[in-house]
Design an enzyme around this catalytic site. Structure first.
Site, PDB file in Angstrom:
ATOM      1  N   TYR A  91       3.096   6.830  10.171  1.00  0.00           N
ATOM      2  CA  TYR A  91       2.954   5.299   9.192  1.00  0.00           C
ATOM      3  C   TYR A  91       3.294   4.890   8.517  1.00  0.00           C
ATOM      4  O   TYR A  91       3.438   3.392   9.152  1.00  0.00           O
ATOM      5  CB  TYR A  91       1.576   6.463   8.813  1.00  0.00           C
ATOM      6  N   LYS A 149       0.139   0.554  14.975  1.00  0.00           N
ATOM      7  CA  LYS A 149       1.579   0.798  15.861  1.00  0.00           C
ATOM      8  C   LYS A 149       1.399  -1.269  16.463  1.00  0.00           C
ATOM      9  O   LYS A 149       2.778  -1.246  16.573  1.00  0.00           O
ATOM     10  CB  LYS A 149       1.736   1.554  15.953  1.00  0.00           C
ATOM     11  N   PRO A 165      -5.423   1.603  18.532  1.00  0.00           N
ATOM     12  CA  PRO A 165      -5.680   0.177  17.329  1.00  0.00           C
ATOM     13  C   PRO A 165      -5.622   1.150  15.377  1.00  0.00           C
ATOM     14  O   PRO A 165      -4.123   1.008  14.832  1.00  0.00           O
ATOM     15  CB  PRO A 165      -6.231  -0.375  17.059  1.00  0.00           C
ATOM     16  N   TYR A 187      -9.669   6.084   6.887  1.00  0.00           N
ATOM     17  CA  TYR A 187     -10.081   6.590   7.788  1.00  0.00           C
ATOM     18  C   TYR A 187     -11.143   7.321   8.106  1.00  0.00           C
ATOM     19  O   TYR A 187     -10.452   8.441   7.773  1.00  0.00           O
ATOM     20  CB  TYR A 187      -8.919   6.721   8.055  1.00  0.00           C
ATOM     21  N   HIS A 190       0.821  -1.337   0.120  1.00  0.00           N
ATOM     22  CA  HIS A 190       0.024   0.267  -0.005  1.00  0.00           C
ATOM     23  C   HIS A 190       0.963   1.345   0.023  1.00  0.00           C
ATOM     24  O   HIS A 190       2.357   1.397   1.283  1.00  0.00           O
ATOM     25  CB  HIS A 190      -1.184  -0.027   1.045  1.00  0.00           C
TER      26      HIS A 190
HETATM   27  C1  PHB Z   1      -6.879  -3.959  10.531  1.00  0.00           C
HETATM   28  O1  PHB Z   1      -7.105  -3.823   9.477  1.00  0.00           O
HETATM   29  O2  PHB Z   1      -7.550  -4.563  11.420  1.00  0.00           O
HETATM   30  C2  PHB Z   1      -5.750  -2.326  10.942  1.00  0.00           C
HETATM   31  C3  PHB Z   1      -5.981  -1.682   9.551  1.00  0.00           C
HETATM   32  C4  PHB Z   1      -5.401   0.021  10.122  1.00  0.00           C
HETATM   33  C5  PHB Z   1      -5.471   0.089  11.901  1.00  0.00           C
HETATM   34  C6  PHB Z   1      -5.871  -0.329  12.317  1.00  0.00           C
HETATM   35  C7  PHB Z   1      -6.197  -1.596  11.914  1.00  0.00           C
HETATM   36  O3  PHB Z   1      -5.197   1.810  11.726  1.00  0.00           O
END
Ligand code: PHB
Ligand code: APR
Length: 390
Positions: free
Chosen positions: A385, A297, A293, A201, A72
């Site tokens: 990130y 990280k 989450p 997000y 990604h």
């Molecule tokens: C997930 O795919 O579970 C996931 C991805 C990105 C995040 C948190 C969880 O920031």
């Protein structure tokens, strides 16, 4: 039974540490409370920094990751009805992240450990740590009802937030720092193609949402929910309706829904324990710290901890120097706190806080507007990130 390093916990921290030590010719035994099947049934995040992938390369655990993992180069922030792409690659000089489920990474590490003939004892009950303030620590446990003892030179506490390692440290020498958040994430896993080829997000007045994935056929979605909510209140249809309402119309329209194969609510927490060393006991991963989450990280911090710890233990066993083990805690914590800050910041920016008034909500919006209008601000987001240097 005797080994050089007793590793408590067969999660990503313990398994990766075991392989890094094995590569250096250092012997370890992993004691895991649960069964192999149970460990492999846990669904966790799945975004790997390039540093984490590099460590998996180093131990030879990345063949499937490179074949099946998804590269990604960016992700979207969605707010005020529009999606804004954060071009990770452009902003960080070509770096990217890899989407590969933690469960799959754990399976790869377990298979590698088994092939190397290194010992993992599953279903080890009543694990207790002894004499780690001296030079001859040992660990006791019971296996199928019979008492057992493991003598070692070092104990690595890789047993997660609820483990026995941190709990074994006398309170007077442990400092903890904690923030809880007044909401949780309700997540579902479903076998439908993701709504977008990159993560989204979404920060909405109704609450945060995240569109993620495990593969081109398997999607992972989350919506922010009240802390005391119950999955029983969330039949699939309600979940999909709520998710759609937090997305822009075009994305909501494109969303493919399907029956959930897993649904759960996780609380959000920031937590750090200091220091990470007590005599011959060392903490790593979730045993030492938790991040919310947002930003994914947790697993990556576990990887950087065990990178530092493996280096320190190699110095200790091979070069007979204590310099590495003496500096492990300060070294690892410096990176931990930066990731704690980033995860806390992204969580604060993207979620609906029930206690926030109109002013605080306008501040969130102003920060988001600024962020996507400034390459400098986006670069700061992007470099965190993809992962800060080790
Ligand atoms: C997930 O795919 O579970 C996931 C991805 C990105 C995040 C948190 C969880 O920031
Ligand atoms: N004795 C032996 N094993 C234990 C004990 C105990 N008393 N307590 C817990 N364990 C085991 C758990 O069953 C689990 O398999 O320790 C392991 C810890 O694994 P994780 O919780 O996955 O922690 P860690 O390896 O540090 O990985 C961090 O995983 O939890 C996610 O979000 C987290 O992504 C991050 C990463």
């Amino acid at each position: 039974m005797r080994t050089q390093v007793a590793i408590i916990g067969a999660g990503p921290s313990g398994l990766l540490l075991g392989q890094l030590l094995h590569k250096a010719g250092i012997d370890s035994v992993i004691l895991e409370r649960r069964s192999r099947e149970h460990v492999l049934s846990r669904i966790r995040a799945g975004v790997l920094e390039d540093g984490t992938v590099g460590l998996l390369d180093q131990v030879g655990a990345s063949t499937r990751l490179h074949a099946e993992g998804l590269r990604h180069d960016g992700f979207d922030l969605l707010f005020g009805g529009s999606r804004h792409r954060i071009d990770l690659s452009r902003l960080t000089g070509g770096r990217h992240v890899t989407v590969y489920g933690q469960t799959e990474m754990t399976r790869d590490l377990m298979d590698l450990r088994a092939a190397a003939g290194a010992a993992t004892i599953f279903e080890a009950q009543d694990v207790a740590l002894h004499a780690f303030d001296g030079e001859r620590p040992h660990v006791t446990f019971s296996l199928h009802g019979a008492p057992r003892r493991l003598d070692c030179a070092i104990i690595a506490g890789c047993d997660g937030y609820h483990g026995i390692s941190r709990a074994s440290v006398p309170e007077a020498v442990l400092r903890t720092f904690e923030r809880t958040y007044p909401f949780g994430w309700l997540g579902i896993l479903t076998d439908v193609p993701p709504v977008s080829h990159e993560l989204i997000y979404a920060g909405d007045e109704r609450g945060f949402a995240l569109c993620s994935m495990r593969s081109p056929q398997r999607s992972r979605y989350y919506v922010q929910c009240p802390l005391d909510d119950d999955v029983g209140n969330w039949p699939d249809d309600r979940f999909w309706d709520e998710l759609r309402r937090r997305l822009d119309p075009a994305t909501a329209e494109a969303l493919v829904t399907g029956p959930s194969i897993e649904k759960s609510i996780a609380p959000l927490r920031s937590f750090v324990a200091e220091p990470l060393r007590f005599g011959r006991l060392f903490l790593a991963g979730d045993a030492a710290h938790i991040v919310p989450p947002t930003g994914a990280k947790g697993l990556n911090l576990a990887a950087s901890d065990v990178h530092y710890l493996s280096r320190a233990l190699i110095e200790f066993f091979i070069e007979r120097s204590v310099a590495g083990i003496d500096s492990y805690s300060a070294h690892a914590l410096a990176r931990v706190w930066k990731a704690e800050r980033f995860s806390w910041w992204l969580t604060s920016l993207m979620h609906h806080f029930p206690e926030n008034g109109a002013f605080a909500r306008r501040m969130q919006r102003a920060e988001l507007d600024y962020l996507v209008s400034s390459d400098h601000a986006m670069a700061a987001l992007a470099e965190n990130y993809v992962g800060l240097p080790y």
